[in-house]
Design an enzyme around this catalytic site. Sequence first.
Site, PDB file in Angstrom:
ATOM      1  N   GLU A 181      -5.701 -11.812   8.954  1.00 48.72           N
ATOM      2  CA  GLU A 181      -5.498 -11.959   7.509  1.00 48.72           C
ATOM      3  C   GLU A 181      -4.425 -13.006   7.191  1.00 48.72           C
ATOM      4  O   GLU A 181      -3.495 -12.762   6.420  1.00 48.72           O
ATOM      5  CB  GLU A 181      -5.147 -10.600   6.889  1.00 48.72           C
ATOM      6  CG  GLU A 181      -6.241  -9.577   7.133  1.00 48.72           C
ATOM      7  CD  GLU A 181      -6.078  -8.269   6.365  1.00 48.72           C
ATOM      8  OE1 GLU A 181      -4.948  -7.828   6.178  1.00 48.72           O
ATOM      9  OE2 GLU A 181      -7.122  -7.711   5.966  1.00 48.72           O
TER      10      GLU A 181
ATOM     11  N   ARG B 108       0.829  -1.218   0.000  1.00 48.16           N
ATOM     12  CA  ARG B 108       0.000   0.000   0.000  1.00 48.16           C
ATOM     13  C   ARG B 108       0.861   1.265   0.000  1.00 48.16           C
ATOM     14  O   ARG B 108       0.515   2.261   0.636  1.00 48.16           O
ATOM     15  CB  ARG B 108      -0.949   0.027   1.206  1.00 48.16           C
ATOM     16  CG  ARG B 108      -1.720  -1.257   1.441  1.00 48.16           C
ATOM     17  CD  ARG B 108      -2.523  -1.646   0.244  1.00 48.16           C
ATOM     18  NE  ARG B 108      -3.214  -2.924   0.454  1.00 48.16           N
ATOM     19  CZ  ARG B 108      -3.890  -3.536  -0.515  1.00 48.16           C
ATOM     20  NH1 ARG B 108      -3.950  -3.032  -1.732  1.00 48.16           N
ATOM     21  NH2 ARG B 108      -4.501  -4.660  -0.268  1.00 48.16           N
TER      22      ARG B 108
ATOM     23  N   GLU C  47      -4.634   4.345   1.145  1.00 50.06           N
ATOM     24  CA  GLU C  47      -5.105   3.120   0.495  1.00 50.06           C
ATOM     25  C   GLU C  47      -6.522   3.260  -0.048  1.00 50.06           C
ATOM     26  O   GLU C  47      -6.804   2.885  -1.182  1.00 50.06           O
ATOM     27  CB  GLU C  47      -5.025   1.966   1.497  1.00 50.06           C
ATOM     28  CG  GLU C  47      -5.558   0.659   0.940  1.00 50.06           C
ATOM     29  CD  GLU C  47      -5.404  -0.510   1.911  1.00 50.06           C
ATOM     30  OE1 GLU C  47      -4.872  -0.313   3.025  1.00 50.06           O
ATOM     31  OE2 GLU C  47      -5.816  -1.621   1.539  1.00 50.06           O
TER      32      GLU C  47
ATOM     33  N   ASP D  18     -11.797  -0.748   8.289  1.00 47.67           N
ATOM     34  CA  ASP D  18     -10.481  -0.638   7.678  1.00 47.67           C
ATOM     35  C   ASP D  18     -10.248   0.664   6.927  1.00 47.67           C
ATOM     36  O   ASP D  18     -10.242   0.656   5.700  1.00 47.67           O
ATOM     37  CB  ASP D  18     -10.273  -1.828   6.721  1.00 47.67           C
ATOM     38  CG  ASP D  18      -8.816  -2.001   6.332  1.00 47.67           C
ATOM     39  OD1 ASP D  18      -7.962  -1.309   6.906  1.00 47.67           O
ATOM     40  OD2 ASP D  18      -8.535  -2.833   5.459  1.00 47.67           O
TER      41      ASP D  18
ATOM     42  N   ARG E  34      -1.583  -5.617  17.435  1.00 48.79           N
ATOM     43  CA  ARG E  34      -2.695  -5.111  16.612  1.00 48.79           C
ATOM     44  C   ARG E  34      -4.004  -5.847  16.879  1.00 48.79           C
ATOM     45  O   ARG E  34      -4.036  -7.062  17.090  1.00 48.79           O
ATOM     46  CB  ARG E  34      -2.337  -5.202  15.133  1.00 48.79           C
ATOM     47  CG  ARG E  34      -1.302  -4.158  14.771  1.00 48.79           C
ATOM     48  CD  ARG E  34      -0.946  -4.253  13.325  1.00 48.79           C
ATOM     49  NE  ARG E  34      -1.591  -3.262  12.506  1.00 48.79           N
ATOM     50  CZ  ARG E  34      -2.186  -3.518  11.350  1.00 48.79           C
ATOM     51  NH1 ARG E  34      -2.311  -4.759  10.914  1.00 48.79           N
ATOM     52  NH2 ARG E  34      -2.686  -2.545  10.635  1.00 48.79           N
TER      53      ARG E  34
HETATM   54  O1  GCW Z   1      -6.687  -3.221   4.639  1.00 47.64           O
HETATM   55  C1  GCW Z   1      -5.671  -4.072   4.818  1.00 47.64           C
HETATM   56  C2  GCW Z   1      -4.683  -3.795   3.725  1.00 47.64           C
HETATM   57  C3  GCW Z   1      -3.522  -4.702   3.887  1.00 47.64           C
HETATM   58  C4  GCW Z   1      -2.900  -4.466   5.258  1.00 47.64           C
HETATM   59  C5  GCW Z   1      -3.977  -4.701   6.316  1.00 47.64           C
HETATM   60  C6  GCW Z   1      -3.475  -4.422   7.719  1.00 47.64           C
HETATM   61  C7  GCW Z   1      -0.615  -4.644   5.863  1.00 47.64           C
HETATM   62  O2  GCW Z   1      -5.313  -3.966   2.483  1.00 47.64           O
HETATM   63  O3  GCW Z   1      -2.588  -4.423   2.858  1.00 47.64           O
HETATM   64  O4  GCW Z   1      -1.795  -5.281   5.483  1.00 47.64           O
HETATM   65  O5  GCW Z   1      -5.058  -3.868   6.066  1.00 47.64           O
HETATM   66  O6  GCW Z   1      -3.736  -3.333   8.210  1.00 47.64           O
HETATM   67  O7  GCW Z   1      -2.844  -5.276   8.296  1.00 47.64           O
END
Ligand code: GCW
Length: 635
Positions: free
Chosen positions: A255, A130, A362, A334, A288
């Site tokens: 993720e 990003r 982003e 997000d 996180r």
């Molecule tokens: O929204 C998402 C992004 C990812 C990112 C993730 C996060 C670094 O598309 O690219 O990963 O958030 O914040 O961990």
Amino acid sequence: MDYSLLWLDWKKRDDLPPWTGRIVGDPVSLQGKAAMRELREGFRELGAADTAGRPCLRLEETSGDGENFCLRREGESLILSGPGRGLLYGVFALLRQLALGEEILPGTSAPAWPIRMLDHWDNADGSIERGYAGASFFFSEGKPVCNARTRDYARLLASVGLNGCCVNNVNVKGEALELLTGKYDRELREIGETLGEYGVSLWICVSFAAPMEQGGLPTADPLDPKVRRWWQETCGRLFRAVPGLAGFLVKADSEGRPGPQTYGRSQAEGANMLAEAVRPYGGGILWRCFVYNCTQDWRDQKTDRARAQYDTFAPLDGQFGENVYLQIKNGPVDFQIREPVSPLLVRLERTKSIVEFQLAQEYTGQQRHVCYLAPMMKEVLDFAGPGGKVKDRISAVCAVSNTGADFNWTGHDLAAANFYAFGRLAWDLDSDPTVLAREWTRLTFGDDPKAVETVTDILLRSREVYERYTVPLGIGWMCVPGTHYGPSPEGYEYDRWGTYHRATHREIGVERGPSGTGYSEQYGPELGRMYGEIGTCPEELLLFFHRLPYNYRMKDGRTLLQRIYDDHFEGCAAAEAMAEAWDALEGLVPEAVFRRVQERFREQVRSAREWRDVINSWLYRLTLIPDERGRSIWL
Ligand code: GCW
């Protein structure tokens, strides 16, 4: 030098006060010495006349490692006192005020929070996840790099009051996994020292599965004694080898990243295990909270991604070690252009938290569109929950950096305003985004009144403009999957990411009030009611919280659909107007900047028209309800 100095490019002034004629003092700490250097250099650039006599500016270094500074008058002289780091912040504040021609008043200044940092999503191969401003300047071809740019970056951070920097991507992969193993201790130490001279601590991201990936253990279970020992030994070596290291930032169970859940352990058990390993070295863990089900079945109407972080972390309140900070994105989903404030930010009672913003744009135009984010950051900090305002409840602030190796650092020249304003807000949470926009503009472009008015006005309008031509009323997403640039109203609709609007020809939105997923209740009774009832829900968030028919009447009498049509036409026209306003600055800002920004505006206008037409046509096709004002919408 193949990069600009941004707002640190001090311009000559002819109204400097007499005490700028002589500098006195002999700071001994590294940061105090850096302060002295910055002062001498800055005065020279500002055009201070060298006078041998009185009055003067005296730097007095006090003991301790605080960050505060104090200015006082002694006759016509000025005294700046504070510990080394405080002197540095004081010097940058003085230089800024002189550059702005402001009156310098006696008083003290101290930062709002002890941790104020930027997070880089830089990969070891030099790419940036990003990233919209070129390659990484922290990594190249698999290795960390430290050079003159690292130092100038540290100067930029310190100049706006920032004191931390996490250099690698939270998605730790490739050679970045080796940052823990000793292979890059020398490079890390160099980076740590370079940043440290400007009071900036070094943080790195680590993989929760490192004991397996690097240590060869069969498990990364946080309660396994061998795993704990591995982390302790690894930290013992690393923190000794890299004295500037402040701790780890960890994306776990998120993720696809490994985490404690794999072993049936809680987020607290995972975070605390690492916290213990770094504690002997004064280290911290930034853990996180971006934990949600990213393999949702879109047919499943019960699961609501917006709920996930609160549902996971609120029950663990009080279970985290004192050197753990829960890192919480500003919104529950997000970094969309409009989201409510994450309820977790106002509901933790016994746990430290750090709010995470995203300067990397982003979802807000990827530094091809102008989008000044300080008003949004301020809204989040000022948001009042049941137990007080976000700014009074959090213990630290961070933002995903928008910088890269481009000449202008941020791709879009105007995006540097976000970097500047974030730092200034992090130091002084009562700063006014309007004032910051003007300050940044003047420091960057000088004092031509037309340039200052135009650029400030563009910045201040930009967020609303972007919001209006893109995703309506807080609904989010509708962007092209993967790249997240440009419109794709159903791009995420039948996918696994939990980001649905479930639009039909009758209705649009996910109901998050008490009759729906109940997300609104995470705010406690009072705010929960406000968001949960359609009539009291703020209109800009209406489609975040509610599922509504297209003929729902907004407060001004327009239908929901008409409001969306209007927003897209008007938002796009406003983007065109901003581009024209910029065109009129030819000759008033440096030629290269003028051209670069003009280019970006061309793309913004193209993209705004695309958003307008795609969103409006899509809704028209679904509903067959025409625009009341008869403008072109394509069937
Ligand atoms: O929204 C998402 C992004 C990812 C990112 C993730 C996060 C670094 O598309 O690219 O990963 O958030 O914040 O961990």
